[in-house]
Write an enzyme that holds these catalytic residues in place. Structure first.
Site, PDB file in Angstrom:
ATOM      1  N   CYS A   1       0.948  -1.167   0.065  1.00  0.00           N
ATOM      2  CA  CYS A   1       0.169  -0.014   0.026  1.00  0.00           C
ATOM      3  C   CYS A   1       0.837   1.254  -0.012  1.00  0.00           C
ATOM      4  O   CYS A   1       1.509   1.449   0.812  1.00  0.00           O
ATOM      5  CB  CYS A   1      -1.006   0.096   1.151  1.00  0.00           C
ATOM      6  SG  CYS A   1      -1.842   1.525   1.286  1.00  0.00           S
TER       7      CYS A   1
ATOM      8  N   CYS B   1      -5.037   6.084  -4.159  1.00  0.00           N
ATOM      9  CA  CYS B   1      -4.384   4.924  -3.920  1.00  0.00           C
ATOM     10  C   CYS B   1      -2.933   5.088  -4.525  1.00  0.00           C
ATOM     11  O   CYS B   1      -2.704   5.433  -5.594  1.00  0.00           O
ATOM     12  CB  CYS B   1      -5.209   3.711  -4.952  1.00  0.00           C
ATOM     13  SG  CYS B   1      -4.031   2.170  -4.771  1.00  0.00           S
TER      14      CYS B   1
END
Ligand SMILES: N[C@@H](CCC[C@H](N)C(=O)O)C(=O)O
Length: 283
Positions: A84, A225
């Site tokens: 991530c 993201c």
């Protein structure tokens, strides 16, 4: 009660759960409860902070000589993710605040290998490491390698990339605007990748500048993201045919990120990291 810290990176939000000595078995059901925006704390992802040497995964433990802390990342639905990008910056900010990491540069262990973070003016820059096209041959021949069907609308071509985790990037054709896109359901990919995929929809803003929206695997639409921003910039760079090392600006609903291609087919992501609250939660 379990201690937690809430944070976000360009409004991609996370609950960090410190488990320094690795005694907590975080189940998918617990992750779902934490991430629940109505009955829980609310988050796109849950990050357990644990000593790398105590990770269950052998391939993560092997990183302990380089990185003391492991970012154990779970999506809101409880599934594990390899990486991530926004999470690494928030994780870095947490480690520094807690006195668990020092200096202007340090390493973090992830399921996608060791990532090095640097303190920069805007927050943190993370070397996301090597990236690759999902199907180099198909991409070089056709410019794309999968079809993506948004909830309403015809299938559109997309390029798959691996940035430690999987992505499919769509350059929106004329007539479909980012604003009008319905991401209320997961876009369908053909062929469907075995492990699922994050999907980014991109619009060109100007040279070296794009805007995107994302549907994240295991979550739904999120306001940002980081690995998705890197995938979107790299895909647009690939389509442009000019594969130099100039930085890209990526606008997401939650803010702005900078993506810089690095020599040796690596990529760096830079952006803010904010810790917003601390508390206790019954798991
Ligand atoms: N939001 C993250 C990516 C989180 C994991 C992703 N949903 C996956 O399953 O791969 C980022 O900032 O990169």
């Amino acid at each position: 009660m379990t201690r937690f810290t809430k944070g976000h990176g360009t409004e991609n939000d996370f609950v960090l759960v410190p488990d320094l000595e690795g005694t907590l078995e975080l189940t998918p059901a617990q992750v779902q409860r934490i991430a629940d925006r109505h009955a829980g704390l609310g988050a796109d992802g849950v990050i357990r902070v644990v000593r790398t040497a105590l990770a269950t995964d052998e391939s993560v433990r092997a990183q302990s000589h380089e990185a003391q802390w492991f970012m154990d990342y779970r999506n809101a639905d409880g599934s594990l993710a390899e990486m991530c990008g926004n999470g690494t910056r928030v994780f870095a900010e947490y480690l520094r605040r807690e006195g668990l990491a020092f200096g202007s540069s340090f390493a973090i262990a992830t399921r996608a290998g060791v990532k090095t973070v640097r303190v920069v003016d805007e927050g943190y820059a993370v070397d996301l490491g090597p990236w690759r096209l999902g199907d180099e041959e198909g991409a070089r021949r056709d410019g794309f390698d999968v079809m993506v069907k948004p909830r309403h609308g015809k299938p559109v071509p997309a390029l798959t990339l691996d940035i430690g985790n999987p992505h499919a990037v769509v350059m929106l054709p004329e007539g479909i605007t980012l604003e009008n896109l319905d991401l209320g359901e997961a876009p369908q990919l053909h062929p469907e990748p075995a492990g699922g995929s994050n999907v980014e929809f991109v619009r060109a803003v100007g040279p070296g500048h794009i805007a995107m929206r994302v549907h994240e695997r295991g979550v739904g639409e999120t306001r940002s993201c980081g690995t998705g921003a890197a995938a979107a910039a790299l895909a647009t760079r690939f389509w442009s045919g000019v594969e130099d090392l100039s930085p890209w600006t990526v606008d997401v609903p939650g803010g702005r990120l900078t993506v810089t291609p690095l020599p040796g087919q690596r990529v760096e992501l830079a952006g803010p990291a904010v810790l917003v609250a601390d508390g206790d939660f019954p798991l």
